[in-house]
Design an enzyme around this catalytic site. Structure first.
Site, short mmCIF file in Angstrom:
data_model
loop_
_atom_site.label_atom_id
_atom_site.label_comp_id
_atom_site.label_asym_id
_atom_site.label_seq_id
_atom_site.Cartn_x
_atom_site.Cartn_y
_atom_site.Cartn_z
N ARG A 21 1.28 -1.32 -0.03
CA ARG A 21 0.15 0.09 -0.01
C ARG A 21 0.60 1.01 0.10
NH1 ARG A 21 -3.35 -0.08 5.27
NH2 ARG A 21 -1.53 -1.33 6.40
N ASN A 40 -6.32 -2.76 2.08
CA ASN A 40 -6.11 -4.39 3.17
C ASN A 40 -7.59 -5.59 2.74
OD1 ASN A 40 -3.03 -4.20 2.50
ND2 ASN A 40 -2.95 -4.31 4.99
#
Length: 93
Positions: A21, A40
């Protein structure tokens, strides 16, 4: 014409716990002009929602599929749609 679009991509593979990320956000900032988030999911995938110019979102998708990403990307499923707005920048969730 480079109209704004919404890209929703689900990235599967070893993409959690490896900085995926963070690197996605860094790549988005390098491309520029994209808002949204990377998050996530409970099933181990990362969801990337990006809104901005079509060309910029295509560059992001290419990076997600073929770039030098952390971890291991086994595949990406994407959906293209009309942008809805509501994002000021690109964040990690």
């Amino acid at each position: 014409m480079n109209e704004d679009v919404r890209l929703i991509a689900w990235v599967r593979g070893r993409v959690q716990g490896v900085g995926f990320r963070w690197f996605t956000r860094a790549n988005v900032l390098a491309i520029g002009g994209i808002t949204g988030f990377a998050s996530n999911l409970e099933d181990g995938r990362v969801q990337v929602l990006a809104e901005g110019p079509r060309e910029n979102c295509h560059r992001l998708l290419e990076w997600l599929c073929n770039g030098d990403t952390p971890g291991r990307v086994d595949g990406v499923t994407e959906i293209w749609a009309t942008p809805r707005g509501g994002y000021e920048d690109f964040e990690m969730r």
